[in-house]
Design a protein around this motif. Structure first.
Motif, PDB file in Angstrom:
ATOM      1  N   TYR A 126      -0.862  -2.864  21.263  1.00 11.58           N
ATOM      2  CA  TYR A 126      -0.742  -1.704  20.276  1.00 11.58           C
ATOM      3  C   TYR A 126       0.754  -1.950  19.378  1.00 11.58           C
ATOM      4  CZ  TYR A 126      -0.089   3.035  18.339  1.00 11.58           C
ATOM      5  OH  TYR A 126      -0.242   4.094  17.295  1.00 11.58           O
ATOM      6  N   THR A 127       0.400  -2.185  18.026  1.00 10.64           N
ATOM      7  CA  THR A 127       1.647  -2.575  17.110  1.00 10.64           C
ATOM      8  C   THR A 127       1.483  -1.639  16.026  1.00 10.64           C
ATOM      9  OG1 THR A 127       0.383  -4.485  16.181  1.00 10.64           O
ATOM     10  CG2 THR A 127       2.046  -4.767  17.889  1.00 10.64           C
ATOM     11  N   PRO A 128       1.871  -0.365  16.199  1.00  9.73           N
ATOM     12  CA  PRO A 128       1.757   0.603  14.983  1.00  9.73           C
ATOM     13  C   PRO A 128       2.871   0.101  13.884  1.00  9.73           C
ATOM     14  CG  PRO A 128       2.551   1.670  16.643  1.00  9.73           C
ATOM     15  CD  PRO A 128       2.377   0.282  17.392  1.00  9.73           C
ATOM     16  N   GLY A 129       2.411   0.683  12.797  1.00  9.41           N
ATOM     17  CA  GLY A 129       3.605   0.385  11.711  1.00  9.41           C
ATOM     18  C   GLY A 129       2.989   0.261  10.378  1.00  9.41           C
ATOM     19  N   VAL A 156       7.022  -9.230   7.096  1.00 12.87           N
ATOM     20  CA  VAL A 156       6.095  -8.307   7.810  1.00 12.87           C
ATOM     21  C   VAL A 156       5.247  -7.558   6.831  1.00 12.87           C
ATOM     22  CG1 VAL A 156       7.950  -7.964   9.623  1.00 12.87           C
ATOM     23  CG2 VAL A 156       7.666  -6.224   7.754  1.00 12.87           C
ATOM     24  N   GLY A 157       4.299  -6.639   7.562  1.00 13.66           N
ATOM     25  CA  GLY A 157       3.402  -5.825   6.771  1.00 13.66           C
ATOM     26  C   GLY A 157       4.025  -4.761   5.838  1.00 13.66           C
ATOM     27  N   ARG A 158       3.192  -4.154   4.766  1.00 14.75           N
ATOM     28  CA  ARG A 158       3.716  -3.375   4.211  1.00 14.75           C
ATOM     29  C   ARG A 158       3.493  -1.816   4.851  1.00 14.75           C
ATOM     30  NH1 ARG A 158      -0.003  -3.253  -1.142  1.00 14.75           N
ATOM     31  NH2 ARG A 158       1.240  -1.066  -1.593  1.00 14.75           N
ATOM     32  N   THR A 163      -1.158   6.049   6.604  1.00 16.27           N
ATOM     33  CA  THR A 163      -0.700   5.856   8.146  1.00 16.27           C
ATOM     34  C   THR A 163       0.414   4.906   8.375  1.00 16.27           C
ATOM     35  OG1 THR A 163      -2.221   4.528   9.006  1.00 16.27           O
ATOM     36  CG2 THR A 163      -2.915   6.666   8.726  1.00 16.27           C
ATOM     37  N   GLY A 164       0.998   4.485   7.394  1.00 12.47           N
ATOM     38  CA  GLY A 164       2.039   3.503   7.578  1.00 12.47           C
ATOM     39  C   GLY A 164       3.462   4.028   7.898  1.00 12.47           C
ATOM     40  N   ASN A 165       4.286   3.127   8.686  1.00 17.49           N
ATOM     41  CA  ASN A 165       5.237   3.685   9.080  1.00 17.49           C
ATOM     42  C   ASN A 165       6.487   2.625   9.215  1.00 17.49           C
ATOM     43  OD1 ASN A 165       7.365   4.737  11.371  1.00 17.49           O
ATOM     44  ND2 ASN A 165       6.589   6.635  11.038  1.00 17.49           N
TER      45      ASN A 165
END
Length: 206
Positions: A126-129, A156-158, A163-165
């Protein structure tokens, strides 16, 4: 393990076809578009798609899912926290480019779950962000990580989409991805493959 990369869609998404060495079964990771192109390759190679694994729910990673499911009969797998985003074009970015893409994953995954499919074993990380329910798929034996948009070569991702953090993303990158062995190969959602060791030394977000 055999890995084929097909670059699909308007933002050049990496779609991965993964199979165990010598096997006629495969999984497809992130069929972001051009389902016909993906299916043509599968049939040309005499493969059978046993599952569609999704790292996250942005439109450029899921637009080809519905058609590919129709063509192959394969089930879709995604992290349990990403279902809402996948089912809402306003959240997954589809509406931004005028497409109403929405899918409902059939199998919901949990953190640290071992997924056995097509003769392969993936650990769900699980890699939220980038999104709140993003995940990576780690094949420990062959030291391969399918990272979606969590990490790219030297980037890294934007985190400015729904829901991005940013704080969560940096924690995911530093504490989960870069905590893996340095010789693990990273297969990102866009751009070239890289390694954990290279990113430790060269990624400004490490």
């Amino acid at each position: 393990m055999e890995i084929v990369v097909l670059t699909v869609g308007p933002v050049q998404t990496n779609c991965y076809l993964v199979s165990a060495a010598g096997s006629r079964e495969c999984v497809v990771i992130d069929p972001g578009d051009e389902a016909g192109k993906i299916y043509e390759y599968i049939t040309k190679k005499g493969l059978e798609c046993k599952g569609i694994l999704l790292t996250h729910g942005h439109f450029d990673h899921i637009t080809g899912v519905a058609e590919l499911v129709s063509l192959t009969g394969a089930k879709t797998y995604a992290y349990e926290g990403e279902k809402e985003l996948m089912m809402d074009a306003r959240l997954n970015g589809g509406s931004m480019i005028g497409i109403q893409v929405a899918i409902e994953p059939e199998v919901l995954l949990r953190d640290n779950q071992i997924l056995e499919i097509a003769g392969l074993e993936f650990k769900v990380i699980y890699t939220p962000g980038h999104t709140s329910g993003g995940c990576c798929f780690y094949h420990e034996e062959d030291k391969c990580l399918f990272a979606g948009d969590t990490i790219f070569m030297e980037s890294v991702g934007r985190t400015d989409l729904p829901t991005g953090n940013g704080r969560q993303l940096l924690e995911s990158v530093r504490e989960k991805v870069l905590a893996l062995p340095e010789d693990v190969r990273i297969y990102p959602g866009h751009g070239p493959e890289t390694t954990v060791g290279y990113e430790k030394q060269n990624n400004p977000y490490a």
